[in-house]
Design a protein around this motif. Structure first.
Motif, mmCIF file in Angstrom:
data_model
loop_
_atom_site.group_PDB
_atom_site.id
_atom_site.type_symbol
_atom_site.label_atom_id
_atom_site.label_comp_id
_atom_site.label_asym_id
_atom_site.label_seq_id
_atom_site.Cartn_x
_atom_site.Cartn_y
_atom_site.Cartn_z
ATOM 1 N N PHE A 258 -34.484 2.343 81.924
ATOM 2 C CA PHE A 258 -33.909 1.351 81.343
ATOM 3 C C PHE A 258 -32.405 1.496 81.271
ATOM 4 O O PHE A 258 -31.552 0.413 81.809
ATOM 5 N N ALA A 262 -29.309 -0.345 83.119
ATOM 6 C CA ALA A 262 -28.362 -0.963 82.241
ATOM 7 C C ALA A 262 -26.863 -0.578 82.486
ATOM 8 O O ALA A 262 -26.079 -1.306 82.539
ATOM 9 N N ARG A 265 -25.284 -2.618 85.196
ATOM 10 C CA ARG A 265 -24.854 -3.912 84.856
ATOM 11 C C ARG A 265 -23.663 -4.176 84.171
ATOM 12 O O ARG A 265 -23.054 -5.044 83.838
ATOM 13 N N ASP B 203 -30.845 -11.627 76.388
ATOM 14 C CA ASP B 203 -30.998 -10.196 77.137
ATOM 15 C C ASP B 203 -30.767 -9.192 76.010
ATOM 16 O O ASP B 203 -30.102 -9.292 75.143
ATOM 17 N N TYR B 204 -31.743 -8.169 76.089
ATOM 18 C CA TYR B 204 -31.613 -7.241 74.913
ATOM 19 C C TYR B 204 -30.637 -6.323 74.685
ATOM 20 O O TYR B 204 -30.328 -5.602 73.873
ATOM 21 N N LEU B 205 -29.802 -6.308 75.951
ATOM 22 C CA LEU B 205 -28.445 -5.469 75.788
ATOM 23 C C LEU B 205 -27.342 -6.158 75.042
ATOM 24 O O LEU B 205 -26.357 -5.582 74.856
ATOM 25 N N MET B 238 -36.644 -8.209 77.734
ATOM 26 C CA MET B 238 -36.259 -7.009 78.761
ATOM 27 C C MET B 238 -36.466 -7.247 79.960
ATOM 28 O O MET B 238 -37.665 -8.032 80.440
#
Lengths: 266, 266
Positions: A258, A262, A265, B203-205, B238
């Motif tokens: 993940f 990430a 992105r 989004d989880y980020l 996620m």
């Protein structure tokens, strides 16, 4: 037309049952997958079983009927049987109402197309088939190309691994190789080999990982051998804030996969 | 001085063996942990067993001798026995050379000090004790305060959960509660309840999570019930880039726990 089988001593029943053992899987080149959800995943990914066993008690789901018809049209052996016999085949007290025996694909590195995905997971000497299945499932979620199993590993085609993969065994490529074979193959093309280690100060959140990224995961009890760490193009450290110095192997693979995604992105 | 026990029918042997069953664990208030590594983790976290069984064949590790002496000084029952009897107790063909029976701590919510950590994991109706142990291990790595098990869950004190926790059962707080009890307790103090869901675009980020953060993880087969999602202060998604729509529960917990910690480092 399905054959009706109600005898435990039927040859096909024994043959399917034997697929719970690695030796029989090797000899036959087949593996078992159980349950409509996974069989549907397989079909949607282009795989049909060579043998289907199902129990009509409780009714046949329309999706199961579709898969049975599609497999039969391709010449599969279709067996209508009882829940008790399905239980014997799957080794579970409460078996799924349908199971299939599938052809194992080519697991040589030569069959891997590294350009088909920017992310690959490489795992060394995993012992727990559940971890292998869970990593395949994570590979699917992160659109990895597949899983490369290094050195002596549990069998990715075991019933436990297939079950834990939740169908990802049909969407992820799987290769099995010795370490030196893998390194030769890896270095014959592009790719960054990334290992997790306690022996570095490089935080796992910092890099923008290169593509294709090959994430190398150590085995459950020892982690990565130091020679394998030395081969890595990049070692990163996941912070361990408690008393333990390691994570479960499938967890480490997932947190890293993940994070690699990430990093792309940003 | 250790008692020598070589009979399978000895009462203490039977008592320890019975701790593999939940009913006996409940009745006795004890649970089993196996292996020097986990017993040392326990001791370093302030826990000593009330009963120790070990086999002297193959020699006694100095660390094992220390733990035995420390437990004996506290009045523990120390049993010297054979590998075969240890195997019978642990249910494993190749048993560890030492095991201990520990007192189960208070698992009520009242025993949880939410201010002791900014991160807590809350899991709903987990069925797989291996997942519970793996989540505890991840909790240790991310310095979570502990794990709150909601609704009917596998037993965190089962041999499988303790084994998968790799000692984190001794470093993480564990509470067991019904959902409504948990919500009442949660809302009596500060805390952001965060769930993962496919029903959100968040989004989880993106978030910087609040402290204390309570990460809510759904069960293996159904995910979170919608009423539980509705109670969350924040739902995040996620990305699922492949065909599957979910992760293994322990994997989801880990990716989220590491991301919550990462959000606090920005």
């Amino acid at each position: 037309m399905p054959r009706q089988i109600t005898s435990y001593s039927n040859e096909t029943v024994k043959r399917l049952r034997a697929l719970r053992d690695k030796k029989a899987r090797r000899a036959e080149g087949l593996f078992l997958a159980e349950g409509l959800r996974i069989l549907a995943e397989a079909r949607d990914s282009g795989s049909l079983p060579e043998i289907i066993a199902y129990s009509p008690s409780g009714g046949i789901h329309p999706l199961a009927a579709d898969i049975i018809a599609a497999a039969e049209a391709k010449g599969a052996d279709i067996i209508e049987t009882t829940p008790d016999i399905l239980s014997k085949m799957s080794g579970k007290d409460n078996p799924q109402a349908i199971l299939g025996a599938y052809r194992q694909p080519d697991t040589s590195l030569a069959a891997i197309d590294r350009d088909s995905s920017p992310l690959w997971i490489v795992a060394q000497a995993l012992r727990d088939p559940g971890n292998i299945g869970t990593i395949l499932r994570t590979g699917d979620a992160t659109a990895a190309g597949g899983l490369i199993l290094i050195d002596d590993s549990a069998d990715p085609y075991s019933v436990e691994a297939v079950r834990a993969s939740m169908g990802a065994i049909f969407t992820q490529s799987v290769a099995i190789a010795r370490w030196d074979e893998f390194v030769t193959w890896l270095r014959s093309g592009s790719g960054q080999l990334v290992g997790t280690s306690l022996n570095t100060d490089h935080d796992y959140l910092e890099p923008t990982y290169e593509q294709p990224c090959f994430l190398l995961i150590g085995n459950e009890s020892q982690g990565l051998p130091s020679a394998y760490e030395a081969e890595c193009d990049l070692l990163v450290k996941m912070p361990m804030l408690g008393r333990a110095d390691s994570l479960n192997a499938a967890v480490a693979a997932a947190v890293m996969a993940f994070q690699v995604r990430a990093s792309w992105r940003n």
